[in-house]
Motif scaffolding. Structure first.
Motif, PDB file in Angstrom:
ATOM      1  N   VAL A   1     -12.537  98.452  52.673  1.00  0.00           N
ATOM      2  CA  VAL A   1     -11.738  97.324  52.187  1.00  0.00           C
ATOM      3  C   VAL A   1     -10.651  96.985  53.209  1.00  0.00           C
ATOM      4  CG1 VAL A   1     -10.416  96.377  50.247  1.00  0.00           C
ATOM      5  CG2 VAL A   1     -12.046  98.251  49.826  1.00  0.00           C
ATOM      6  N   LEU A   2     -10.492  95.698  53.483  1.00  0.00           N
ATOM      7  CA  LEU A   2      -9.386  95.197  54.301  1.00  0.00           C
ATOM      8  C   LEU A   2      -8.554  94.245  53.447  1.00  0.00           C
ATOM      9  CD1 LEU A   2      -7.950  94.797  57.106  1.00  0.00           C
ATOM     10  CD2 LEU A   2      -9.415  92.753  57.348  1.00  0.00           C
ATOM     11  N   LEU A   3      -7.242  94.481  53.404  1.00  0.00           N
ATOM     12  CA  LEU A   3      -6.329  93.594  52.692  1.00  0.00           C
ATOM     13  C   LEU A   3      -5.432  92.863  53.690  1.00  0.00           C
ATOM     14  CD1 LEU A   3      -5.021  95.882  49.770  1.00  0.00           C
ATOM     15  CD2 LEU A   3      -7.131  94.525  49.861  1.00  0.00           C
ATOM     16  N   LEU A   4      -5.132  91.604  53.404  1.00  0.00           N
ATOM     17  CA  LEU A   4      -4.110  90.873  54.143  1.00  0.00           C
ATOM     18  C   LEU A   4      -2.779  91.235  53.519  1.00  0.00           C
ATOM     19  CD1 LEU A   4      -5.853  87.391  54.484  1.00  0.00           C
ATOM     20  CD2 LEU A   4      -5.812  89.277  56.136  1.00  0.00           C
ATOM     21  N   HIS A   5      -1.844  91.739  54.322  1.00  0.00           N
ATOM     22  CA  HIS A   5      -0.720  92.513  53.805  1.00  0.00           C
ATOM     23  C   HIS A   5       0.345  91.693  53.076  1.00  0.00           C
ATOM     24  CE1 HIS A   5       1.467  96.576  54.697  1.00  0.00           C
ATOM     25  NE2 HIS A   5       1.595  96.203  53.445  1.00  0.00           N
ATOM     26  N   ARG A   6       0.934  90.703  53.712  1.00  0.00           N
ATOM     27  CA  ARG A   6       1.919  89.836  53.056  1.00  0.00           C
ATOM     28  C   ARG A   6       1.627  88.389  53.431  1.00  0.00           C
ATOM     29  NH1 ARG A   6       5.943  91.254  49.917  1.00  0.00           N
ATOM     30  NH2 ARG A   6       6.543  93.454  49.801  1.00  0.00           N
ATOM     31  N   PRO A   7       1.862  87.448  52.516  1.00  0.00           N
ATOM     32  CA  PRO A   7       1.488  86.057  52.781  1.00  0.00           C
ATOM     33  C   PRO A   7       2.107  85.506  54.066  1.00  0.00           C
ATOM     34  CG  PRO A   7       2.100  86.344  50.479  1.00  0.00           C
ATOM     35  CD  PRO A   7       2.456  87.621  51.173  1.00  0.00           C
ATOM     36  N   ASP A   8       1.275  84.848  54.854  1.00  0.00           N
ATOM     37  CA  ASP A   8       1.711  84.165  56.063  1.00  0.00           C
ATOM     38  C   ASP A   8       1.746  82.671  55.750  1.00  0.00           C
ATOM     39  OD1 ASP A   8       2.119  83.087  58.576  1.00  0.00           O
ATOM     40  OD2 ASP A   8       0.112  83.573  59.328  1.00  0.00           O
ATOM     41  N   THR A   9       2.936  82.086  55.691  1.00  0.00           N
ATOM     42  CA  THR A   9       3.041  80.679  55.315  1.00  0.00           C
ATOM     43  C   THR A   9       2.410  79.757  56.347  1.00  0.00           C
ATOM     44  OG1 THR A   9       4.572  79.038  54.378  1.00  0.00           O
ATOM     45  CG2 THR A   9       5.274  80.178  56.397  1.00  0.00           C
ATOM     46  N   LEU A  10       2.178  80.261  57.575  1.00  0.00           N
ATOM     47  CA  LEU A  10       1.515  79.469  58.606  1.00  0.00           C
ATOM     48  C   LEU A  10       0.009  79.727  58.643  1.00  0.00           C
ATOM     49  CD1 LEU A  10       4.104  79.753  61.550  1.00  0.00           C
ATOM     50  CD2 LEU A  10       3.960  78.033  59.735  1.00  0.00           C
ATOM     51  N   VAL A  11      -0.509  80.313  57.602  1.00  0.00           N
ATOM     52  CA  VAL A  11      -1.931  80.647  57.560  1.00  0.00           C
ATOM     53  C   VAL A  11      -2.784  79.394  57.678  1.00  0.00           C
ATOM     54  CG1 VAL A  11      -2.024  80.557  55.028  1.00  0.00           C
ATOM     55  CG2 VAL A  11      -3.748  81.864  56.287  1.00  0.00           C
ATOM     56  N   GLU A  12      -3.819  79.512  58.480  1.00  0.00           N
ATOM     57  CA  GLU A  12      -4.889  78.508  58.529  1.00  0.00           C
ATOM     58  C   GLU A  12      -6.095  79.167  57.866  1.00  0.00           C
ATOM     59  OE1 GLU A  12      -4.635  75.495  59.561  1.00  0.00           O
ATOM     60  OE2 GLU A  12      -2.856  75.471  60.844  1.00  0.00           O
ATOM     61  N   PRO A  13      -6.361  78.846  56.606  1.00  0.00           N
ATOM     62  CA  PRO A  13      -7.414  79.574  55.879  1.00  0.00           C
ATOM     63  C   PRO A  13      -8.783  79.499  56.540  1.00  0.00           C
ATOM     64  CG  PRO A  13      -6.692  77.626  54.656  1.00  0.00           C
ATOM     65  CD  PRO A  13      -5.722  77.820  55.765  1.00  0.00           C
ATOM     66  N   GLU A  14      -9.022  78.420  57.308  1.00  0.00           N
ATOM     67  CA  GLU A  14     -10.288  78.332  58.025  1.00  0.00           C
ATOM     68  C   GLU A  14     -10.402  79.455  59.057  1.00  0.00           C
ATOM     69  OE1 GLU A  14      -8.818  74.040  57.248  1.00  0.00           O
ATOM     70  OE2 GLU A  14      -7.965  75.988  57.816  1.00  0.00           O
ATOM     71  N   GLU A  15      -9.261  79.808  59.689  1.00  0.00           N
ATOM     72  CA  GLU A  15      -9.269  80.902  60.664  1.00  0.00           C
ATOM     73  C   GLU A  15      -9.527  82.237  59.990  1.00  0.00           C
ATOM     74  OE1 GLU A  15      -6.493  81.588  63.751  1.00  0.00           O
ATOM     75  OE2 GLU A  15      -5.941  79.470  63.918  1.00  0.00           O
ATOM     76  N   VAL A  16      -8.912  82.435  58.823  1.00  0.00           N
ATOM     77  CA  VAL A  16      -9.149  83.667  58.075  1.00  0.00           C
ATOM     78  C   VAL A  16     -10.633  83.778  57.734  1.00  0.00           C
ATOM     79  CG1 VAL A  16      -8.651  84.942  55.959  1.00  0.00           C
ATOM     80  CG2 VAL A  16      -6.814  83.708  57.132  1.00  0.00           C
ATOM     81  N   ALA A  17     -11.225  82.661  57.305  1.00  0.00           N
ATOM     82  CA  ALA A  17     -12.648  82.661  56.952  1.00  0.00           C
ATOM     83  C   ALA A  17     -13.512  83.044  58.156  1.00  0.00           C
ATOM     84  CB  ALA A  17     -13.051  81.286  56.424  1.00  0.00           C
ATOM     85  N   GLU A  18     -13.173  82.511  59.317  1.00  0.00           N
ATOM     86  CA  GLU A  18     -13.932  82.854  60.526  1.00  0.00           C
ATOM     87  C   GLU A  18     -13.796  84.335  60.857  1.00  0.00           C
ATOM     88  OE1 GLU A  18     -12.677  80.338  63.689  1.00  0.00           O
ATOM     89  OE2 GLU A  18     -13.325  78.478  62.709  1.00  0.00           O
ATOM     90  N   ALA A  19     -12.574  84.857  60.726  1.00  0.00           N
ATOM     91  CA  ALA A  19     -12.348  86.277  61.008  1.00  0.00           C
ATOM     92  C   ALA A  19     -13.132  87.146  60.033  1.00  0.00           C
ATOM     93  CB  ALA A  19     -10.856  86.595  60.921  1.00  0.00           C
TER      94      ALA A  19
END
Length: 307
Positions: free
Chosen positions: A115-133
């Protein structure tokens, strides 16, 4: 130990997770004893983060458990990324997520995370980038399941709009004395402090979407201000907990953990102790089911208000 399903992953996990944030405070032999005691009691789910000890905690854990292929097959590893203390920021960029996971795997001496968790919200998140990762990590076999930490419903929904993989866990601060996500549900439309909704209804959201809540700091009050057990700041709470502990012939630690496990959300609390005896007391909570009356008595004794 009793197990639950982690979200929609199909993964059976112990109801108590072993937090490794402070394992760097142990000497080598102490760390080995701590890890072995966890395994002997069925606590084979270990929670990490790339910032714990600056990465040292993952390395110390790998040494303590004598990581190899046969050991790896019998444990469940979770880690987190996204906090960059040296730069004073949070970072959910594709580049950082991928680099962080490679570092985590190297320090833990394993080819994959369960399991990998994203630790604390990043207000500059680009969700498309997270999806690619996430796609790259999943297709390469480096990460099998994904989740978040400290996120409210809209943040999760924004990610899930783009991320193909289900988000199976949300690690949130929750204890008897830090229970706003519970108390606000009692005080709907009431003109009092307990009615303030600070998290967007995350408790019910996670239940509706089969996301496992992983309470962190289950014995803390405030934001790492101290442990409420035995504290003279909470005399009524400790009196009630001690009475119930005597009834079940367990410690106050066990009852405080059992209070979280009694909730029908089927949570998986994360311990923070490196003391084998306290860890054992936490694990014993999986065998204690508080009555409804006991659960509410503890809730009220902590100063939580029922309307």
């Amino acid at each position: 130990m009793r197990t639950i399903k982690l979200g929609t992953s199909g993964l059976d996990v112990p109801v108590v997770a072993v937090g490794c944030m402070r394992i760097n405070s142990l000497e080598k032999k102490e760390a080995e004893r701590f890890v072995q005691a966890s395994l002997e009691q069925g606590a084979n789910f270990f929670d990490h983060a790339d910032i714990y000890g600056g990465g040292a905690c993952e390395e110390i854990f790998a040494d303590a458990i004598h990581m190899n292929d046969s050991v790896r097959e019998n444990i469940i590893l979770q880690s987190k990324c996204g906090i960059r203390p040296a730069k004073g920021m949070f970072d959910f960029s594709k580049e950082h997520i991928l680099a962080s996971v490679d570092g985590i795997l190297s320090r833990l001496r394993t080819d994959y995370l369960d399991v990998l968790l994203l630790h604390r919200p990043d207000t500059l998140v680009e969700p498309e980038e997270v999806a690619e990762a996430f796609d790259q990590l999943a297709s390469s076999g480096k990460v099998r399941h994904f989740g978040v930490s400290n996120q409210h419903p809209m943040q999760i929904q924004l990610l899930q709009k783009y991320v193909k993989q289900p988000l199976v866990a949300n690690q949130l601060q929750l204890s008897i004395t830090n229970a706003t996500m519970i108390s606000s549900g009692f005080n709907v439309n009431m003109a009092n402090e307990s009615a303030v909704n600070r998290d967007g209804g995350i408790l019910d959201f996670c239940r509706l979407h089969d996301i496992t809540i992983q309470p962190w700091s289950p014995f803390q009050y405030g934001f790492f201000e101290g442990v409420f057990l035995g504290s003279d700041k909470f005399p009524e709470l400790n009196e009630v907990i001690d009475e119930i502990a005597a009834k079940y012939e367990v410690s106050a630690t066990t009852i405080a953990m059992a209070w979280l496990l009694r909730h029908p959300a089927r949570m998986q609390p994360v311990t923070g102790t490196t003391n084998v005896e306290r860890l054992t007391d936490c694990i014993k909570a999986s065998r204690v089911e508080l009555t409804r009356e006991e659960w509410y008595a503890i809730f009220r004794a902590a100063g939580n208000v029922l309307p």
